[in-house]
Each structure stands twice: as structure tokens, then as C-alpha cells.
Design an enzyme around this catalytic site. Structure first.
Site: not given
Length: 262
Positions: A67, A69, A124, A227
């Protein structure tokens, strides 16, 4: 599919076949005899499977970014390597730490098991450490009451959708990295879940303020308005840590992306 469990099972099965062949049947075969199928397709693969198991379980594990994010640091389609030992040695499958080495630091890009579904791996950036008070208000990050330094740089073009995001450099600990903000995105946090230690967070129209509990971490994506992270689903327990992401080893769309990142 739990690939770590599958790899463990294959290692055990081929290891048993390898040991049985070495200790008994290999001595009974003439040099000219053809190996039986269980040796060709089982025992002979054991050394290779063992090496892969050890490398993937204790040293480095590959992941693919699914993704956006973490844009602009990581793009969709990046294949990355994760250091599995930098935060401590963990037993495969059950992920229990047996040797403590280092602790995550602010600014690290970390892979972890998603708290809402531990079968999924998420990536993250570490923003808040245990005991920190993290505030994200009006798209300004503050830690323990001190605003994190941001500098405006040129806008970022999302080539796949042909729109621009505001781009900044941000300093977390000793790590300088880029983040994105979208001017038309709201400041408040949408879709907040009911998560453990939810009472440690205060939500308002400007964003969120959270006190990070002991043994947990507050994670955010670099693509701040695209995100879903600790702002929405809460804190990452230490037991969920997989490792520190540090290297892009392939991107089929852009080979120039290969290399280390922060």
C-alpha cells in the site's frame, strides 16, 4: 497462510528424512544405485530448506510493500529486507523473544504484526516510545510537548493518480525523513477502533493525543493523510515486533530505488 509455520514443518520433515538416510539407508545403497524418491524429493532438500529457515527466521526476511501508507519513503511494489535480530532474537512462529539486543528508536521503520489481526504484517514508522505523550494536532506532530521539526520541500507528485501532496522533511530522533500531507484531508481521525488502552487517547477535531503505555509503541505512516495507523487502531505491543526494515532490494518498475533507506 503462515509461511513461517510451513517452513518449520518442512524443515522438520526433511530433517528427519535426511537423518534416517544418513544414519541407515545410505550405508546400504551401492554407489551405483538410484536414490529413492523420498531421498530425492525429501532428504536432499533439507540443507537448502534449513539455510532458508535460519536466514528467514533469525536474520533477514523479505517483504513486499502492498500500500501507499509509507510514501514517499516506500512505494507500492518495493521489495524490502527486514532485519530480524536488531530488536532481539525471537523464536519463529510463536515470535517469543529469547535474547534481548536493542530497542526500537523513534524514526525506525518497523514491521510488526497488526494488533487487530496478528496474521497480517504491517509496516509503519516508530513515532512514540513507551511512556511518550504523542500529539498529532492540526497535522503537526509533537512528542512530550515538543513539536517535531518540519521543513517544507517541493510538492510530491503521485504519478499513478496525477495529484500533488504537500511534502515536508521531519526529524524524529536522529532520523530525517520525508512525510506527506494533503491540504483537503480533515484534521480529525476517522474510523477509530476500540483498542486496548483506548483510555490513554483523547480525540478532538484537531486530531489525537495519546500516552503510550509501557511495552507498546505508537506507529504512523509517512503518508500521513493516507495511512490508517496507531491514531486509529492503537498501540503496537512489544510482542508483535517482527523487525527493522532497512533495504529495498527490488522494484520492477524502478530499479534505481534499490538501496538502503531511513
Amino acid at each position: 497462510m503462515n509461511f513461517a509455520l510451513i517452513l518449520l514443518v518442512l524443515t522438520v520433515i526433511t530433517g528427519i528424512l535426511y537423518a534416517v538416510d544418513i544414519l541407515k539407508f545410505r550405508k546400504l545403497r551401492a554407489a551405483s544405485d538410484k536414490q529413492p524418491l523420498w531421498v530425492e524429493w525429501g532428504a536432499d532438500f533439507f540443507p537448502v530448506i534449513l539455510i532458508v529457515f535460519v536466514l528467514r527466521s533469525f536474520l533477514f526476511e523479505p517483504f513486499k510493500i502492498p500500500s501507499g501508507s509509507m510514501i514517499p519513503t516506500l512505494l507500492v511494489g518495493d521489495f524490502i529486507l527486514v532485519n530480524k535480530y536488531t530488536y532481539g532474537i525471537r523464536l519463529p512462529v510463536i515470535n517469543t523473544k529469547i535474547i534481548d539486543i536493542n530497542q526500537p528508536q523513534r524514526g525506525d521503520v518497523m514491521v510488526f504484526r497488526y494488533p487487530e489481526d496478528p496474521s497480517l504484517d504491517y509496516i509503519k514508522r516508530v513515532v512514540g516510545l513507551p511512556g511518550d505523550t504523542v500529539a498529532y494536532q492540526n497535522k503537526q506532530l509533537s512528542i512530550n510537548g515538543k513539536p517535531v521539526e518540519m521543513k517544507r520541500v517541493g510538492d510530491y507528485l503521485h504519478s499513478e493518480r496525477l495529484y500533488y501532496s504537500e511534502q515536508y522533511t521531519e526529524m524524529l530522533g536522529e532520523v530525517e525523513h520525508r512525510i506527506l500531507n494533503d491540504t483537503d484531508a480533515p484534521d480529525f481521525v476517522p474510523g477509530v477502533s476500540a483498542f486496548p488502552y483506548r483510555e490513554n487517547c483523547t480525540y478532538n477535531a484537531s486530531g489525537v493525543i495519546c500516552k503510550v503505555p509501557d511495552g507498546h509503541y505508537f506507529m504512523m505512516g509517512d503518508n500521513r493523510d493516507n495511512s490508517r495507523d496507531s491514531r486509529a487502531w492503537g498501540f503496537v505491543p512489544e510482542a508483535n515486533i517482527v523487525g527493522k526494515a532497512f533495504f529495498i532490494w527490488l522494484n520492477f518498475s524502478d530499479f534505481s530505488r534499490i538501496g538502503a533507506f531511513r
